[in-house]
Design a protein around this motif. Structure first.
Motif, PDB file in Angstrom:
ATOM      1  N   THR A  27       0.832  -1.197   0.000  1.00  0.00           N
ATOM      2  CA  THR A  27       0.000   0.000   0.000  1.00  0.00           C
ATOM      3  C   THR A  27       0.867   1.247   0.000  1.00  0.00           C
ATOM      4  O   THR A  27       1.854   1.296   0.737  1.00  0.00           O
ATOM      5  CB  THR A  27      -0.910   0.016   1.248  1.00  0.00           C
ATOM      6  OG1 THR A  27      -1.645  -1.191   1.291  1.00  0.00           O
ATOM      7  CG2 THR A  27      -1.872   1.177   1.199  1.00  0.00           C
ATOM      8  N   TYR A 209      -8.531  -4.785  -0.515  1.00  0.00           N
ATOM      9  CA  TYR A 209      -7.716  -5.912  -0.918  1.00  0.00           C
ATOM     10  C   TYR A 209      -8.558  -6.961  -1.635  1.00  0.00           C
ATOM     11  O   TYR A 209      -9.753  -7.089  -1.380  1.00  0.00           O
ATOM     12  CB  TYR A 209      -7.019  -6.540   0.295  1.00  0.00           C
ATOM     13  CG  TYR A 209      -5.901  -5.690   0.808  1.00  0.00           C
ATOM     14  CD1 TYR A 209      -4.584  -5.949   0.461  1.00  0.00           C
ATOM     15  CD2 TYR A 209      -6.168  -4.587   1.605  1.00  0.00           C
ATOM     16  CE1 TYR A 209      -3.553  -5.145   0.904  1.00  0.00           C
ATOM     17  CE2 TYR A 209      -5.149  -3.769   2.054  1.00  0.00           C
ATOM     18  CZ  TYR A 209      -3.836  -4.055   1.700  1.00  0.00           C
ATOM     19  OH  TYR A 209      -2.825  -3.248   2.127  1.00  0.00           O
ATOM     20  N   ILE A 210      -7.913  -7.680  -2.517  1.00  0.00           N
ATOM     21  CA  ILE A 210      -8.558  -8.769  -3.258  1.00  0.00           C
ATOM     22  C   ILE A 210      -7.967 -10.095  -2.774  1.00  0.00           C
ATOM     23  O   ILE A 210      -6.741 -10.243  -2.695  1.00  0.00           O
ATOM     24  CB  ILE A 210      -8.334  -8.615  -4.775  1.00  0.00           C
ATOM     25  CG1 ILE A 210      -9.050  -7.354  -5.275  1.00  0.00           C
ATOM     26  CG2 ILE A 210      -8.816  -9.850  -5.528  1.00  0.00           C
ATOM     27  CD1 ILE A 210      -8.799  -7.054  -6.740  1.00  0.00           C
ATOM     28  N   TYR A 219      -4.009  -9.105  -2.122  1.00  0.00           N
ATOM     29  CA  TYR A 219      -3.168  -8.029  -2.646  1.00  0.00           C
ATOM     30  C   TYR A 219      -3.989  -6.752  -2.774  1.00  0.00           C
ATOM     31  O   TYR A 219      -5.206  -6.774  -2.935  1.00  0.00           O
ATOM     32  CB  TYR A 219      -2.561  -8.414  -3.997  1.00  0.00           C
ATOM     33  CG  TYR A 219      -3.572  -8.750  -5.080  1.00  0.00           C
ATOM     34  CD1 TYR A 219      -4.063  -7.761  -5.931  1.00  0.00           C
ATOM     35  CD2 TYR A 219      -4.026 -10.059  -5.247  1.00  0.00           C
ATOM     36  CE1 TYR A 219      -4.994  -8.062  -6.915  1.00  0.00           C
ATOM     37  CE2 TYR A 219      -4.957 -10.369  -6.220  1.00  0.00           C
ATOM     38  CZ  TYR A 219      -5.440  -9.365  -7.052  1.00  0.00           C
ATOM     39  OH  TYR A 219      -6.368  -9.662  -8.018  1.00  0.00           O
ATOM     40  N   SER A 221      -5.746  -3.671  -4.211  1.00  0.00           N
ATOM     41  CA  SER A 221      -6.440  -3.527  -5.491  1.00  0.00           C
ATOM     42  C   SER A 221      -6.253  -2.163  -6.133  1.00  0.00           C
ATOM     43  O   SER A 221      -6.812  -1.904  -7.187  1.00  0.00           O
ATOM     44  CB  SER A 221      -7.940  -3.772  -5.293  1.00  0.00           C
ATOM     45  OG  SER A 221      -8.514  -2.753  -4.491  1.00  0.00           O
ATOM     46  N   THR A 222      -5.459  -1.283  -5.521  1.00  0.00           N
ATOM     47  CA  THR A 222      -5.267   0.131  -5.912  1.00  0.00           C
ATOM     48  C   THR A 222      -6.528   0.947  -5.706  1.00  0.00           C
ATOM     49  O   THR A 222      -6.626   2.074  -6.188  1.00  0.00           O
ATOM     50  CB  THR A 222      -4.772   0.301  -7.365  1.00  0.00           C
ATOM     51  OG1 THR A 222      -5.837  -0.010  -8.275  1.00  0.00           O
ATOM     52  CG2 THR A 222      -3.572  -0.577  -7.654  1.00  0.00           C
ATOM     53  N   SER A 223      -7.517   0.403  -5.012  1.00  0.00           N
ATOM     54  CA  SER A 223      -8.762   1.111  -4.730  1.00  0.00           C
ATOM     55  C   SER A 223      -8.937   1.287  -3.215  1.00  0.00           C
ATOM     56  O   SER A 223      -8.299   0.595  -2.413  1.00  0.00           O
ATOM     57  CB  SER A 223      -9.958   0.362  -5.310  1.00  0.00           C
ATOM     58  OG  SER A 223      -9.871   0.288  -6.719  1.00  0.00           O
ATOM     59  N   GLN A 333     -18.883  -3.322  -4.203  1.00  0.00           N
ATOM     60  CA  GLN A 333     -18.421  -2.732  -5.460  1.00  0.00           C
ATOM     61  C   GLN A 333     -18.721  -1.244  -5.503  1.00  0.00           C
ATOM     62  O   GLN A 333     -17.919  -0.448  -5.991  1.00  0.00           O
ATOM     63  CB  GLN A 333     -19.087  -3.434  -6.646  1.00  0.00           C
ATOM     64  CG  GLN A 333     -18.668  -2.892  -8.006  1.00  0.00           C
ATOM     65  CD  GLN A 333     -19.536  -3.432  -9.128  1.00  0.00           C
ATOM     66  OE1 GLN A 333     -20.764  -3.388  -9.050  1.00  0.00           O
ATOM     67  NE2 GLN A 333     -18.910  -3.976 -10.166  1.00  0.00           N
ATOM     68  N   THR A 336     -16.263   1.268  -3.820  1.00  0.00           N
ATOM     69  CA  THR A 336     -14.882   1.165  -4.298  1.00  0.00           C
ATOM     70  C   THR A 336     -14.508   2.413  -5.103  1.00  0.00           C
ATOM     71  O   THR A 336     -15.140   2.713  -6.117  1.00  0.00           O
ATOM     72  CB  THR A 336     -14.708  -0.087  -5.182  1.00  0.00           C
ATOM     73  OG1 THR A 336     -14.988  -1.251  -4.402  1.00  0.00           O
ATOM     74  CG2 THR A 336     -13.293  -0.173  -5.734  1.00  0.00           C
ATOM     75  N   THR A 338     -11.193   4.480  -6.924  1.00  0.00           N
ATOM     76  CA  THR A 338      -9.806   4.416  -7.377  1.00  0.00           C
ATOM     77  C   THR A 338      -9.281   5.827  -7.621  1.00  0.00           C
ATOM     78  O   THR A 338      -9.807   6.542  -8.477  1.00  0.00           O
ATOM     79  CB  THR A 338      -9.689   3.603  -8.676  1.00  0.00           C
ATOM     80  OG1 THR A 338     -10.182   2.276  -8.451  1.00  0.00           O
ATOM     81  CG2 THR A 338      -8.241   3.529  -9.136  1.00  0.00           C
TER      82      THR A 338
END
Length: 526
Positions: A27, A209-210, A219, A221-223, A333, A336, A338
């Motif tokens: 992160t 995280y996903i 990992y 998720s960049t979100s 969803q 979320t 980004t």
């Protein structure tokens, strides 16, 4: 009992420490730039809008209200707070009972924000939502003080006999708590402020995280989710109401006395504190009003969208599952976001109006933003306006030669193309000195044109401010002729014009604000 608590605490510490370590690997340490907050799956962008609050729009690079100035701190780590308490215990600064109590409070109140970025700045369209959220804590404190000083005396005087009669049987309040008004005030205060020093009302960016379907390591998720928690002490005001009503009616958790609606009283008192700094018509006041209308006390929320694409506060389950809230995959969803950095490589744009093509072959429009920016595209120029002819609307344009525009500076934009890729701008960090002599005003939000402001059009093939539309579009500039009593507007199209300043010196043009003598008459330049 203490051994059991210590064991549970140790397990939680290990879980928290492991999670924090996993997050720190992938992160970003912090966020600090201009961003668009997008939900790629839904093709939506978070944006500011009028009537208090923030919402969503479809993707549009020319929408300046999609640009957020976002900065955060490093990830909050609850294990650091717990380790600090342990250190205080080892040094003898606190005893074991106090350590257990404080540790439990830290876990109960702060575990929701573990591994999240505290938000320092979250600003768009002239409003810093992070700053306003954090200030709500001060407003809540003021509301509590107001309640203790004004409402408690009325409760004490009106219900003293009933409170005294039932105190012996309640197990919650005792005769000593009713000996004086001040004693009753102290009893109420204990319910209102017991967690004041721990609970905060701030925004957090939670990394999402996903978890791979094959069971691999989660990992980043960049979100992120944008989260906040309402103050516990406002909930305690509601608890105080429940306790008092239960005593007065001897009716347990279902009191039939409705005169002590402390939660609503708390909301009204907080809004009254906000109104001391912001008018009820302001965006900040409406934001606070909407927030309290749609949230409850002592709950964690995320800024999410509903099926209609409207932004709302989605309640989240807490660490111990006591809120009884579960999220569907679709709800997860919809919360979320980004961060897409807005910079030279990913700029925003201005959209020249195809209908405003001048005789010079250029297209024109206006722009007003709450952040400074500079022009990237070679064929784009920006201008302030030093004068507008009140009859013809003709403008005197002054080019900003370096293409840098300070925040809150309404300008005229000239371009050779209506293609957004040929009209690119990029935000600037830091402040630029404001410009002088600009007679234009600007709006950040779309609003009714009640003052009949004049917007940009063409006259004789040249830019002019003559139109008086019913609505002023967001992020645009306009001209409003303010004529002081006894003074006349500048006749900028006079064939012969003799101008003197108030010191009697003749000047070629009245290029600065002030009062001039033009053709023998006093004229104000604004």
């Amino acid at each position: 009992m203490n051994k059991i608590f210590t064991l549970v605490l140790s397990v939680l510490l290990c879980m928290v420490g492991s999670a924090a370590s996993a997050q720190n690997v992938s992160t970003p340490d912090s966020l600090n730039a201009y961003y668009r907050l997008s939900n790629p799956d839904l093709n939506q962008y978070m944006t500011a809008f009028t009537e208090g609050g923030i919402g969503v729009t479809s993707a549009n690079p020319s929408n300046a209200s999609q640009v957020f100035r976002l900065s955060t701190s490093k990830l909050y780590n609850i294990s650091a707070d717990l380790a600090d308490l342990r250190s205080r215990l080892d040094k003898g600064e606190i005893d074991t009972a106090t350590y257990n109590t404080l540790s439990q409070q830290v876990l109960t109140l702060n575990i929701w924000k573990n591994g999240s970025h505290p938000v320092k700045e979250f600003r768009t369209q002239g409003a810093d939502y992070a700053l306003f959220f954090s200030r709500l804590s001060d407003y809540c404190d003021s509301a509590i003080t107001d309640f203790l000083n004004h409402e408690v005396p009325d409760i004490y005087n009106e219900y003293h006999d009933a409170l005294t009669l039932l105190a012996v049987f309640s197990g919650v309040i005792y005769p000593a708590d009713l000996a004086t008004e001040e004693a009753f005030r102290s009893w109420c205060e204990r319910y209102l402020v017991q967690w004041r020093d721990i609970t905060d009302f701030s925004l957090y960016m939670r990394p999402l995280y996903i978890t791979p379907a094959d069971g691999g390591d989660p990992y980043f998720s960049t979100s992120y989710a944008v989260e906040f928690k309402t103050p516990a002490w406002i909930g305690n005001m509601k608890n105080a109401q429940t306790y008092i009503n239960a005593i007065l009616t001897n009716n347990g958790a279902n009191p039939d006395v409705d005169t002590l609606d402390i939660w609503q009283s708390a909301v009204e008192r907080v809004l009254a504190e906000v109104a001391k700094d912001y008018t009820e018509e302001s965006e900040a006041y409406k934001l606070a009003e909407n927030l309290f209308d749609n949230t409850k006390a002592d709950m964690v929320y995320a800024l999410s969208t509903d099926e209609n694409g409207d932004l709302y506060a989605q309640p989240l389950p807490d660490a111990f599952g006591t809120n009884g809230v579960s999220l569907t995959a679709e709800q997860r969803q919809r919360l979320t976001w980004t961060p897409e950095e807005v910079n030279d490589h990913s700029p925003f744009s201005v959209a020249p109006q195809a209908s405003l093509k001048g005789d010079d072959g250029y297209y024109y429009t206006t722009l007003n933003t709450d952040f400074p920016y500079r022009v990237l595209s070679a064929d784009v120029s920006v201008y302030t306006v030093s004068a507008v002819d009140t009859t013809t609307g003709a403008t005197t344009l002054n080019a900003l030669s370096d293409g840098r525009v300070p925040a809150h500076t309404p300008v005229v934009v000239r371009s050779k193309s209506v293609d957004l890729t040929q009209n690119q701008l990029t935000p600037l960090d830091g402040d630029l000195a404001p410009t002088d002599g600009n007679v234009l005003s600007g709006t950040l939000f779309a609003r009714q044109n009640t003052n009949r402001a004049q917007t940009l059009t063409l006259a004789n093939g040249k830019p002019a401010f003559l139109e008086k539309p019913e609505t002023l579009p967001a992020n645009t500039a306009f001209y409003y002729a303010k004529i002081a009593e006894g003074l006349l507007p500048i006749p900028t199209t006079s064939a012969t014009k003799v101008v003197f300043d108030l010191q009697g010196r003749r000047v070629a043009q009245p290029n600065h604000r002030g009062i001039y003598i033009i053709n023998g008459r006093k004229v104000v330049v604004r």
